[in-house]
Write a protein that holds these residues in place. Structure first.
Motif, PDB file in Angstrom:
ATOM      1  N   THR A  10      41.489  45.367  48.053  1.00  0.00           N
ATOM      2  CA  THR A  10      41.207  46.389  47.040  1.00  0.00           C
ATOM      3  C   THR A  10      41.456  45.784  45.674  1.00  0.00           C
ATOM      4  O   THR A  10      42.498  45.148  45.444  1.00  0.00           O
ATOM      5  N   ALA A  11      40.487  45.989  44.741  1.00  0.00           N
ATOM      6  CA  ALA A  11      40.614  45.423  43.396  1.00  0.00           C
ATOM      7  C   ALA A  11      41.810  46.047  42.693  1.00  0.00           C
ATOM      8  O   ALA A  11      42.081  47.245  42.835  1.00  0.00           O
ATOM      9  N   GLY A  15      41.002  45.786  37.053  1.00  0.00           N
ATOM     10  CA  GLY A  15      40.530  44.472  37.462  1.00  0.00           C
ATOM     11  C   GLY A  15      39.386  44.576  38.437  1.00  0.00           C
ATOM     12  O   GLY A  15      38.891  45.672  38.740  1.00  0.00           O
ATOM     13  N   ALA A  16      38.919  43.434  38.951  1.00  0.00           N
ATOM     14  CA  ALA A  16      37.780  43.397  39.866  1.00  0.00           C
ATOM     15  C   ALA A  16      37.923  42.220  40.827  1.00  0.00           C
ATOM     16  O   ALA A  16      38.665  41.267  40.570  1.00  0.00           O
ATOM     17  N   THR A  32      39.840  39.152  38.762  1.00  0.00           N
ATOM     18  CA  THR A  32      39.780  39.147  37.293  1.00  0.00           C
ATOM     19  C   THR A  32      40.271  40.490  36.766  1.00  0.00           C
ATOM     20  O   THR A  32      40.256  41.507  37.473  1.00  0.00           O
ATOM     21  N   CYS A  33      40.723  40.447  35.503  1.00  0.00           N
ATOM     22  CA  CYS A  33      41.209  41.674  34.850  1.00  0.00           C
ATOM     23  C   CYS A  33      40.277  42.072  33.713  1.00  0.00           C
ATOM     24  O   CYS A  33      39.605  41.229  33.101  1.00  0.00           O
ATOM     25  N   ASN A  34      40.251  43.344  33.409  1.00  0.00           N
ATOM     26  CA  ASN A  34      39.420  43.862  32.320  1.00  0.00           C
ATOM     27  C   ASN A  34      39.950  43.375  30.987  1.00  0.00           C
ATOM     28  O   ASN A  34      41.073  42.861  30.866  1.00  0.00           O
ATOM     29  N   SER A  35      39.133  43.536  29.960  1.00  0.00           N
ATOM     30  CA  SER A  35      39.522  43.137  28.614  1.00  0.00           C
ATOM     31  C   SER A  35      40.759  43.915  28.185  1.00  0.00           C
ATOM     32  O   SER A  35      40.846  45.136  28.373  1.00  0.00           O
ATOM     33  N   GLY A  36      41.700  43.181  27.602  1.00  0.00           N
ATOM     34  CA  GLY A  36      42.937  43.808  27.162  1.00  0.00           C
ATOM     35  C   GLY A  36      44.020  43.765  28.218  1.00  0.00           C
ATOM     36  O   GLY A  36      45.120  44.261  27.977  1.00  0.00           O
ATOM     37  N   TYR A  37      43.695  43.193  29.371  1.00  0.00           N
ATOM     38  CA  TYR A  37      44.672  43.078  30.449  1.00  0.00           C
ATOM     39  C   TYR A  37      44.756  41.609  30.885  1.00  0.00           C
ATOM     40  O   TYR A  37      43.787  40.848  30.777  1.00  0.00           O
ATOM     41  N   GLY A  51      44.203  35.405  59.957  1.00  0.00           N
ATOM     42  CA  GLY A  51      43.740  36.678  59.419  1.00  0.00           C
ATOM     43  C   GLY A  51      44.569  37.219  58.277  1.00  0.00           C
ATOM     44  O   GLY A  51      44.417  38.391  57.890  1.00  0.00           O
ATOM     45  N   THR A  52      45.395  36.354  57.708  1.00  0.00           N
ATOM     46  CA  THR A  52      46.191  36.751  56.558  1.00  0.00           C
ATOM     47  C   THR A  52      45.686  36.031  55.312  1.00  0.00           C
ATOM     48  O   THR A  52      44.956  35.045  55.389  1.00  0.00           O
ATOM     49  N   TRP A  53      46.139  36.529  54.146  1.00  0.00           N
ATOM     50  CA  TRP A  53      45.742  35.930  52.863  1.00  0.00           C
ATOM     51  C   TRP A  53      46.806  34.950  52.400  1.00  0.00           C
ATOM     52  O   TRP A  53      47.982  35.091  52.701  1.00  0.00           O
ATOM     53  N   SER A  54      46.327  33.964  51.675  1.00  0.00           N
ATOM     54  CA  SER A  54      47.219  32.900  51.225  1.00  0.00           C
ATOM     55  C   SER A  54      48.232  33.382  50.201  1.00  0.00           C
ATOM     56  O   SER A  54      49.346  32.865  50.109  1.00  0.00           O
ATOM     57  N   ASN A  55      47.880  34.412  49.442  1.00  0.00           N
ATOM     58  CA  ASN A  55      48.763  34.967  48.414  1.00  0.00           C
ATOM     59  C   ASN A  55      48.504  36.472  48.301  1.00  0.00           C
ATOM     60  O   ASN A  55      47.403  36.965  48.604  1.00  0.00           O
ATOM     61  N   PRO A  56      49.475  37.180  47.788  1.00  0.00           N
ATOM     62  CA  PRO A  56      49.250  38.612  47.561  1.00  0.00           C
ATOM     63  C   PRO A  56      48.183  38.813  46.480  1.00  0.00           C
ATOM     64  O   PRO A  56      47.961  37.972  45.612  1.00  0.00           O
ATOM     65  N   ILE A  57      47.527  39.952  46.514  1.00  0.00           N
ATOM     66  CA  ILE A  57      46.505  40.268  45.498  1.00  0.00           C
ATOM     67  C   ILE A  57      47.216  40.461  44.161  1.00  0.00           C
ATOM     68  O   ILE A  57      48.166  41.238  44.055  1.00  0.00           O
ATOM     69  N   PRO A  58      46.780  39.746  43.116  1.00  0.00           N
ATOM     70  CA  PRO A  58      47.446  39.881  41.823  1.00  0.00           C
ATOM     71  C   PRO A  58      47.189  41.259  41.181  1.00  0.00           C
ATOM     72  O   PRO A  58      46.313  42.011  41.601  1.00  0.00           O
TER      73      PRO A  58
END
Length: 291
Positions: A10-11, A15-16, A32-37, A51-58
């Protein structure tokens, strides 16, 4: 070993994600984050074989850069009307009708807390510089444009239409006034003529009465001759006539001079009777009393 797909992502707020998914072993996702963030964490993240991710979602947090609050220019407005003064925010400016912008239409808050441009100003448009008023009209600058003060005989937004100085109502009023004035004048002249005729008839009546009293005790018979003169016949004997005074006095003063002179001539030409038993005859004195 069988590769397992990774869980859906989930974004982050403000962010996106790219690509959006689904994801399998060794797929990478960029955050990526929106402008100003700003981004807090590691990007990209990788899907592992288990089936796991290398890092948590920022996550995306607002940057520390905050710009000063902006106000709308005089005779103008800003969009949005308030706020939007953090890093990456953009503000748009417009001017009211009759004013022109002097400066940038948009400004953006930078990471260092400054704006990319100054707030613009709104300058009034000098609409009268083009002389829009015609036929000698005076131009007056206004906030919403201009207004023309038109001279007599012209009208319209630019004094372009010629109009009569006197309206229909004024013309009708003048015509009615002239008509009434003419009627009053005719009435006054008619009244004057009637009064003059009345006075003239009265004067003739006085002269005839006095002449009749002087010459005969009876009443004279009046008739109109062919020449237009009044002829008076007196059936009386040629008796001696007392002499007339050299100057009119008494009721003689009421006679016209022409009547008095006629009486004098008659006295001079009338023969004296030989006896008191002579024949009675008639004589006629003719005088035009219409003069």
């Amino acid at each position: 070993m069988i590769d397992r797909p990774c869980s859906a992502l989930t974004a982050p707020t403000n962010g996106a994600l790219s690509p959006p998914g689904p994801y399998s072993y060794q797929n990478q996702v960029t955050v990526t984050c929106n402008s100003g963030y700003k981004l807090n964490g590691v990007s990209p993240v990788t899907c592992k074989a288990d089936g796991t991710w290398s890092n948590p979602i920022p996550t995306c947090t607002r940057t520390s850069g905050q710009c000063s609050a902006l106000s709308a220019p005089t005779n103008g407005a800003r969009t949005p009307p308030t706020g939007a003064n953090f890093f990456g925010n953009t503000v748009t400016f417009t001017c009211n009708a009759g004013f022109v912008r002097n400066g940038a239409a948009t400004v953006t808050c930078q990471s260092d807390g400054t704006w990319t441009n100054h707030v613009p100003t709104c300058r009034q448009i000098d609409t009268c510089s083009l002389n829009p008023c015609r036929n000698g009209g005076t131009c007056i600058d206004q906030d919403s444009g201009f207004q023309c003060a038109c001279p007599a005989g012209y009208e319209g937004d630019r004094c372009q239409t010629e109009r009569p100085i006197f309206g229909v109502g004024a013309v009708v009023g003048i015509a009615v006034g002239c008509l009434l004035g003419g009627m009053l004048l005719v009435g006054a002249v008619t009244l004057l003529i009637l009064r003059c005729r009345s006075a003239k008839k009265k004067e003739h009546g006085i002269a005839e009465a006095v002449y009749e009293d002087v010459r005969t005790p009876g009443r004279a018979v009046s008739q109109r001759s062919e020449t237009g003169s009044d002829v008076y016949s007196y059936p009386m004997a040629p008796l001696p006539v007392p002499p007339l005074p050299s100057q009119p006095s008494g009721h003689y003063q009421e006679l016209r001079p022409a009547v008095y002179q006629s009486l004098q001539r008659h006295q001079q030409t009338t023969p004296q009777p030989q006896s008191s038993t002579g024949d009675r005859s008639a004589f006629t004195i003719s005088h035009d009393f219409s003069t």
